[in-house]
Design an enzyme around this catalytic site. Structure first.
Site, PDB file in Angstrom:
ATOM      1  N   GLY A 108       2.157  -7.835  -0.168  1.00 28.32           N
ATOM      2  CA  GLY A 108       2.137  -6.900  -1.302  1.00 28.32           C
ATOM      3  C   GLY A 108       1.404  -7.520  -2.485  1.00 28.32           C
ATOM      4  O   GLY A 108       1.134  -8.725  -2.503  1.00 28.32           O
ATOM      5  N   ASP A 114      12.890 -11.403  -0.706  1.00 29.90           N
ATOM      6  CA  ASP A 114      12.561 -11.265   0.711  1.00 29.90           C
ATOM      7  C   ASP A 114      13.748 -10.600   1.413  1.00 29.90           C
ATOM      8  O   ASP A 114      14.832 -11.184   1.486  1.00 29.90           O
ATOM      9  CB  ASP A 114      12.315 -12.670   1.285  1.00 29.90           C
ATOM     10  N   VAL A 115      13.547  -9.405   1.952  1.00 26.56           N
ATOM     11  CA  VAL A 115      14.677  -8.643   2.509  1.00 26.56           C
ATOM     12  C   VAL A 115      15.207  -9.235   3.821  1.00 26.56           C
ATOM     13  O   VAL A 115      16.234  -8.786   4.322  1.00 26.56           O
ATOM     14  CB  VAL A 115      14.337  -7.146   2.722  1.00 26.56           C
ATOM     15  N   SER A 163       6.888  -4.743   5.437  1.00 21.86           N
ATOM     16  CA  SER A 163       6.439  -5.375   6.688  1.00 21.86           C
ATOM     17  C   SER A 163       4.941  -5.617   6.606  1.00 21.86           C
ATOM     18  O   SER A 163       4.207  -4.786   6.077  1.00 21.86           O
ATOM     19  CB  SER A 163       6.693  -4.474   7.900  1.00 21.86           C
ATOM     20  N   ASN A 223       8.473  -9.355  -1.407  1.00 23.62           N
ATOM     21  CA  ASN A 223       8.338 -10.818  -1.501  1.00 23.62           C
ATOM     22  C   ASN A 223       6.891 -11.212  -1.788  1.00 23.62           C
ATOM     23  O   ASN A 223       6.582 -12.391  -1.893  1.00 23.62           O
ATOM     24  CB  ASN A 223       8.864 -11.516  -0.239  1.00 23.62           C
ATOM     25  N   ASN A 267      19.900  -6.056   7.201  1.00 23.68           N
ATOM     26  CA  ASN A 267      20.407  -6.206   5.830  1.00 23.68           C
ATOM     27  C   ASN A 267      20.396  -4.871   5.082  1.00 23.68           C
ATOM     28  O   ASN A 267      21.336  -4.538   4.351  1.00 23.68           O
ATOM     29  CB  ASN A 267      19.549  -7.212   5.052  1.00 23.68           C
ATOM     30  N   TYR A 300       5.113  -7.294  16.135  1.00 21.98           N
ATOM     31  CA  TYR A 300       5.253  -6.094  15.295  1.00 21.98           C
ATOM     32  C   TYR A 300       5.902  -4.972  16.104  1.00 21.98           C
ATOM     33  O   TYR A 300       6.883  -4.375  15.682  1.00 21.98           O
ATOM     34  CB  TYR A 300       3.865  -5.674  14.816  1.00 21.98           C
ATOM     35  N   PHE A 312       0.837  -1.202   0.000  1.00 18.13           N
ATOM     36  CA  PHE A 312       0.000   0.000   0.000  1.00 18.13           C
ATOM     37  C   PHE A 312       0.880   1.264   0.000  1.00 18.13           C
ATOM     38  O   PHE A 312       0.879   2.033  -0.971  1.00 18.13           O
ATOM     39  CB  PHE A 312      -0.932  -0.063   1.221  1.00 18.13           C
TER      40      PHE A 312
END
Ligand code: UDP
Length: 329
Positions: A39, A59-60, A78, A35, A102, A148, A14
């Site tokens: 999303g 995928d970070v 996230s 990833n 990363n 979270y 978003f």
């Protein structure tokens, strides 16, 4: 400004997709990375023909490689709704912690400036109202939102450590409730929940007695605030959100009016650790960035409703997240 190379993680999400639009509009080269767990490529499919746009399906939480130079990194990957935290708690923790590590490493290697998406959730169920950046928060580490909230608190800590220890140029935005086109219709958040229910002809589900408050910011205002913060030289956290506060019960009434539904409201149990009140103090954003929101809730809700109405009917009945256990490894 000369053309910059910009990496946006969560680029198909978003907020990420709106940020892609904005940076392309400013004339920059944008690499979106996602990833695609929460999303959706439909959010950026209009950009694939753009000569200054690339998409990396990655995928970070795993090592991030981007060839060439980078000037800016925006870390917006996230899961971001309470239902997502319950379904994919370990991914939520990993993207905020390992993923951030990363990207900080990547920023260092590329000598890039990085902004990380933090959240009003760092304040937990706040005992200070409205919330200023100086408030340390009231978070239950082992509650359903802990995965979270604590990932985001760690994210702020490691970002600040890279700033002070490595001299990295970092920015931290604390994002309050935001809405607009491209929100996932079935992510469980209150606005898509209410609008989806109205469109399906179901009653609107209020959790608790509806006296809890939130303050909703329209996405274009948020993007402007993020853009200004990234361009500023301020490394401490900044709240970006709309201070116009409303109870969830009043919000349901606004949605009933907006959608013209004949449905009623029904009351359900309040989820554990659901914050009772939330409103950003935006004094810092005003002073440092000259920013404040411009779009009223009436205007923003109208645009958002039109978007949800324009979606194919099947989307109204889609369930999110196939039950793929790999997400929680
Ligand atoms: N909520 C609700 N009905 C719904 C979904 C959410 O009453 O169908 C409430 C929820 O309990 C919370 C508020 O709306 O108090 C905002 O919830 P959301 O999940 O959008 O985000 P939060 O701000 O809690 O992270």
């Amino acid at each position: 400004m000369a053309k910059k190379r910009v990496l946006i993680t969560g680029g198909a999400g978003f907020l990420g997709s709106h940020l892609c639009d904005r940076f392309l509009k400013e004339g920059h080269y944008v690499i979106a990375m996602d990833n695609l767990i929460t999303g959706d490529l439909r959010n950026i499919e209009h950009l694939f023909k753009h000569p200054d746009f690339e998409f990396y399906h990655h995928d970070v939480s795993k090592f991030v490689h981007v060839p060439g130079e980078l000037d800016y990194i925006l870390h917006f990957a996230s899961p971001a709704s309470p239902i997502d935290y319950l379904k994919i708690p370990i991914q939520t923790l990993k993207v905020g912690s390992l993923g951030t590590h990363n990207l900080l490493g990547l920023a260092r290697a590329k000598k890039a400036r990085i902004i990380i998406a933090s959240t009003s959730e760092v304040y937990g169920d706040p005992t200070v109202h409205p919330q200023t950046e100086e408030y340390y928060g009231n978070v239950n580490t082992v509650g359903p939102r802990g995965v979270y909230d604590e990932a985001k608190r760690f994210q702020e800590a490691i970002t600040m450590a890279y700033h002070t220890f490595h001299g990295l140029e970092t920015r931290i935005v604390r994002i309050f409730n935001t809405y607009g086109p491209r929100m996932r219709l079935n992510d469980g958040r209150v606005l898509p929940a209410f609008i989806g229910q109205a469109l399906r002809g179901e009653d609107l589900t209020i959790f608790g007695d509806g006296s809890q408050t939130r303050s909703f910011c329209y996405v274009d205002d948020l993007v402007e605030g993020i853009y200004r913060l990234l361009m500023s030289d301020y490394a401490q956290p900044v709240n970006i959100g709309n201070p116009s506060e409303i109870t969830i019960k009043e919000f349901a009434e606004e949605i009933i009016k907006l959608t013209n539904t004949t449905q009623k409201v029904v009351y359900k149990d309040l989820p554990k650790d659901d914050p009772k009140q939330r409103q950003p103090d935006i004094t810092k954003a005003k002073q440092i960035l000259g920013w404040e929101p411009k779009v009223s809730r009436a205007e923003g809700l109208k645009i958002t409703y039109e978007y949800f109405k324009s979606l194919p009917k099947e989307v109204l009945y889609l369930r999110d997240h196939k039950s793929f256990d790999g997400y929680n490894k």
